[in-house]
Design an enzyme around this catalytic site. Sequence first.
Site, PDB file in Angstrom:
ATOM      1  N   MET A  69       0.840  -1.198   0.000  1.00 19.29           N
ATOM      2  CA  MET A  69       0.000   0.000   0.000  1.00 19.29           C
ATOM      3  C   MET A  69       0.881   1.257   0.000  1.00 19.29           C
ATOM      4  O   MET A  69       0.405   2.352   0.294  1.00 19.29           O
ATOM      5  CB  MET A  69      -0.945   0.004   1.205  1.00 19.29           C
ATOM      6  CG  MET A  69      -1.911  -1.187   1.169  1.00 19.29           C
ATOM      7  SD  MET A  69      -3.471  -0.872   1.984  1.00 19.29           S
ATOM      8  CE  MET A  69      -2.923  -0.522   3.648  1.00 19.29           C
ATOM      9  N   GLY A  70       2.159   1.099  -0.348  1.00 19.24           N
ATOM     10  CA  GLY A  70       3.033   2.254  -0.490  1.00 19.24           C
ATOM     11  C   GLY A  70       3.540   2.796   0.837  1.00 19.24           C
ATOM     12  O   GLY A  70       3.418   2.157   1.872  1.00 19.24           O
ATOM     13  N   TYR A  71       4.121   4.006   0.771  1.00 19.78           N
ATOM     14  CA  TYR A  71       4.830   4.623   1.890  1.00 19.78           C
ATOM     15  C   TYR A  71       5.857   3.609   2.407  1.00 19.78           C
ATOM     16  O   TYR A  71       5.865   3.193   3.563  1.00 19.78           O
ATOM     17  CB  TYR A  71       3.881   5.078   3.005  1.00 19.78           C
ATOM     18  CG  TYR A  71       4.404   6.306   3.702  1.00 19.78           C
ATOM     19  CD1 TYR A  71       4.408   7.544   3.040  1.00 19.78           C
ATOM     20  CD2 TYR A  71       4.928   6.253   4.978  1.00 19.78           C
ATOM     21  CE1 TYR A  71       4.915   8.675   3.658  1.00 19.78           C
ATOM     22  CE2 TYR A  71       5.441   7.376   5.601  1.00 19.78           C
ATOM     23  CZ  TYR A  71       5.428   8.581   4.941  1.00 19.78           C
ATOM     24  OH  TYR A  71       5.931   9.710   5.555  1.00 19.78           O
ATOM     25  N   LEU A  72       6.721   3.238   1.484  1.00 22.72           N
ATOM     26  CA  LEU A  72       7.557   2.049   1.660  1.00 22.72           C
ATOM     27  C   LEU A  72       8.633   2.238   2.715  1.00 22.72           C
ATOM     28  O   LEU A  72       9.136   3.335   2.917  1.00 22.72           O
ATOM     29  CB  LEU A  72       8.203   1.676   0.323  1.00 22.72           C
ATOM     30  CG  LEU A  72       7.219   1.414  -0.825  1.00 22.72           C
ATOM     31  CD1 LEU A  72       7.987   1.028  -2.091  1.00 22.72           C
ATOM     32  CD2 LEU A  72       6.221   0.324  -0.459  1.00 22.72           C
ATOM     33  N   HIS A  73       8.956   1.135   3.366  1.00 22.92           N
ATOM     34  CA  HIS A  73      10.042   1.106   4.346  1.00 22.92           C
ATOM     35  C   HIS A  73      10.833  -0.178   4.121  1.00 22.92           C
ATOM     36  O   HIS A  73      10.538  -0.953   3.200  1.00 22.92           O
ATOM     37  CB  HIS A  73       9.484   1.192   5.774  1.00 22.92           C
ATOM     38  CG  HIS A  73       8.372   0.221   6.057  1.00 22.92           C
ATOM     39  ND1 HIS A  73       8.575  -1.141   6.099  1.00 22.92           N
ATOM     40  CD2 HIS A  73       7.047   0.411   6.268  1.00 22.92           C
ATOM     41  CE1 HIS A  73       7.441  -1.741   6.349  1.00 22.92           C
ATOM     42  NE2 HIS A  73       6.478  -0.827   6.452  1.00 22.92           N
ATOM     43  N   HIS A 109       9.068  -3.563   3.327  1.00 22.02           N
ATOM     44  CA  HIS A 109       8.664  -3.791   1.935  1.00 22.02           C
ATOM     45  C   HIS A 109       9.893  -4.104   1.064  1.00 22.02           C
ATOM     46  O   HIS A 109       9.865  -5.015   0.228  1.00 22.02           O
ATOM     47  CB  HIS A 109       8.005  -2.545   1.353  1.00 22.02           C
ATOM     48  CG  HIS A 109       6.789  -2.067   2.090  1.00 22.02           C
ATOM     49  ND1 HIS A 109       6.795  -0.930   2.859  1.00 22.02           N
ATOM     50  CD2 HIS A 109       5.535  -2.558   2.161  1.00 22.02           C
ATOM     51  CE1 HIS A 109       5.582  -0.728   3.369  1.00 22.02           C
ATOM     52  NE2 HIS A 109       4.793  -1.723   2.970  1.00 22.02           N
ATOM     53  N   GLN A 124      -2.972 -12.095   8.040  1.00 20.99           N
ATOM     54  CA  GLN A 124      -3.175 -11.828   6.603  1.00 20.99           C
ATOM     55  C   GLN A 124      -2.490 -12.900   5.750  1.00 20.99           C
ATOM     56  O   GLN A 124      -3.067 -13.404   4.781  1.00 20.99           O
ATOM     57  CB  GLN A 124      -2.617 -10.447   6.260  1.00 20.99           C
ATOM     58  CG  GLN A 124      -2.536 -10.158   4.775  1.00 20.99           C
ATOM     59  CD  GLN A 124      -2.067  -8.749   4.508  1.00 20.99           C
ATOM     60  OE1 GLN A 124      -2.835  -7.803   4.603  1.00 20.99           O
ATOM     61  NE2 GLN A 124      -0.802  -8.592   4.157  1.00 20.99           N
ATOM     62  N   MET A 138       8.531  -2.240  11.758  1.00 19.52           N
ATOM     63  CA  MET A 138       8.326  -1.149  10.788  1.00 19.52           C
ATOM     64  C   MET A 138       6.911  -1.215  10.239  1.00 19.52           C
ATOM     65  O   MET A 138       6.369  -2.295   9.995  1.00 19.52           O
ATOM     66  CB  MET A 138       9.342  -1.256   9.662  1.00 19.52           C
ATOM     67  CG  MET A 138      10.716  -0.896  10.114  1.00 19.52           C
ATOM     68  SD  MET A 138      11.810  -0.728   8.708  1.00 19.52           S
ATOM     69  CE  MET A 138      13.343  -0.401   9.568  1.00 19.52           C
ATOM     70  N   SER A 145       4.038   1.519   7.852  1.00 20.78           N
ATOM     71  CA  SER A 145       3.743   2.838   7.284  1.00 20.78           C
ATOM     72  C   SER A 145       3.011   3.681   8.326  1.00 20.78           C
ATOM     73  O   SER A 145       3.147   4.896   8.367  1.00 20.78           O
ATOM     74  CB  SER A 145       2.887   2.684   6.028  1.00 20.78           C
ATOM     75  OG  SER A 145       3.502   1.772   5.138  1.00 20.78           O
TER      76      SER A 145
HETATM   77  P1  AMP Z   1       1.403  -2.903   3.505  1.00 23.63           P
HETATM   78  O1  AMP Z   1       1.981  -1.879   2.582  1.00 23.63           O
HETATM   79  O2  AMP Z   1       1.416  -2.472   4.943  1.00 23.63           O
HETATM   80  O3  AMP Z   1       0.078  -3.439   3.039  1.00 23.63           O
HETATM   81  O4  AMP Z   1       2.403  -4.149   3.479  1.00 23.63           O
HETATM   82  C1  AMP Z   1       2.769  -4.777   2.271  1.00 23.63           C
HETATM   83  C2  AMP Z   1       3.559  -6.012   2.578  1.00 23.63           C
HETATM   84  O5  AMP Z   1       4.701  -5.685   3.348  1.00 23.63           O
HETATM   85  C3  AMP Z   1       2.764  -7.043   3.399  1.00 23.63           C
HETATM   86  O6  AMP Z   1       3.082  -8.345   2.952  1.00 23.63           O
HETATM   87  C4  AMP Z   1       3.283  -6.800   4.793  1.00 23.63           C
HETATM   88  O7  AMP Z   1       3.185  -7.938   5.628  1.00 23.63           O
HETATM   89  C5  AMP Z   1       4.740  -6.475   4.505  1.00 23.63           C
HETATM   90  N1  AMP Z   1       5.317  -5.731   5.626  1.00 23.63           N
HETATM   91  C6  AMP Z   1       4.822  -4.613   6.219  1.00 23.63           C
HETATM   92  N2  AMP Z   1       5.596  -4.247   7.262  1.00 23.63           N
HETATM   93  C7  AMP Z   1       6.605  -5.171   7.335  1.00 23.63           C
HETATM   94  C8  AMP Z   1       7.728  -5.355   8.200  1.00 23.63           C
HETATM   95  N3  AMP Z   1       7.981  -4.526   9.199  1.00 23.63           N
HETATM   96  N4  AMP Z   1       8.538  -6.416   7.975  1.00 23.63           N
HETATM   97  C9  AMP Z   1       8.282  -7.281   6.960  1.00 23.63           C
HETATM   98  N5  AMP Z   1       7.248  -7.155   6.111  1.00 23.63           N
HETATM   99  C10 AMP Z   1       6.414  -6.118   6.291  1.00 23.63           C
END
Ligand code: AMP
Length: 284
Positions: free
Chosen positions: A27-31, A34, A151, A182, A184
């Site tokens: 969903m963006g706002y990457l860290h 991601h 999820q 981490m 977003s």
């Molecule tokens: P999101 O953008 O929050 O929907 O996350 C996209 C993907 O990144 C999903 O598969 C999340 O589980 C994964 N993700 C989000 N935060 C982390 C994190 N801190 N460490 C590893 N994977 C993550």
Amino acid sequence: METVTTIRAFQIARRTLKGSVGFVPTMGYLHEGHLSLARLAHTSCDAVVASIFVNPTQFAPTEDLAAYPRNLERDLALLESEGVELVLAPTSNEEFYPADYNTWVDVLGITQRLEGASRPTHFRGVATIVAKLFNVVQPQRAFFGQKDAQQALVIRRLVRDLNFPIELVLGPTIRESDGLAMSSRNAYLTPQQRAAAPVLRRCLDHVEALYDQGERHAETLRSEMTKILQAEPLALPDYVSVADLEAMEELEMVTDKALVSLAVRVGKTRLIDNTILPRGQGLF
Ligand code: AMP
């Protein structure tokens, strides 16, 4: 790296990718969480596709859809630096949900509990967009983070039940140096709230230590987490859970692999985290 904003343009660009395709939906706002998934995808796939779409159907009307942080330019620069080949970043919700949209994917059972109990329409939105993205992207492998453990289990059920010919790969939770997972949504935290937020990891550390000392009563593990949360004035627990990995039901005794998870409000921000017992075990 090619970036496209429509499904049609994506399908044309997808045909130029050679070999196996790994997919990282976001969903963006990457860290770093991601980006670690994009890196993991490159270790086993010839090309990596990422999507950036703040999926409106997984937010309840009372939730933070409008406020969800966005920075497309920065996200694209980060994905490019990871060598991602193709990005789907729709500019309008109608691309996935036109006005007459009327089909939903409902995974039953495990979606009723934990995150699903707190957010009753959330997983229907997640399963629907992931199924649609899988159909559009047609990857050989898809990469998800353990951070969102429930999820990942819902998507595994979806892949099995709807026969998607896609291998799911899970990456570990990436954390800040003080243990905060981490997310977003961490951008919402004030400095004071940010200082309180590692309390989630402290709960998990404590449970892992108790388990290592031989504690197997799930209720003891849950109440120990609650005690730690009660000592943090800025933390308002939503749930603490020690559940099995199949039905996600609360356990009495930890005899097999268990998912220890919690959701906590810090101010208006809802944070989640988890660990698997025994320590070091994978979710699947
Ligand atoms: P999101 O953008 O929050 O929907 O996350 C996209 C993907 O990144 C999903 O598969 C999340 O589980 C994964 N993700 C989000 N935060 C982390 C994190 N801190 N460490 C590893 N994977 C993550």
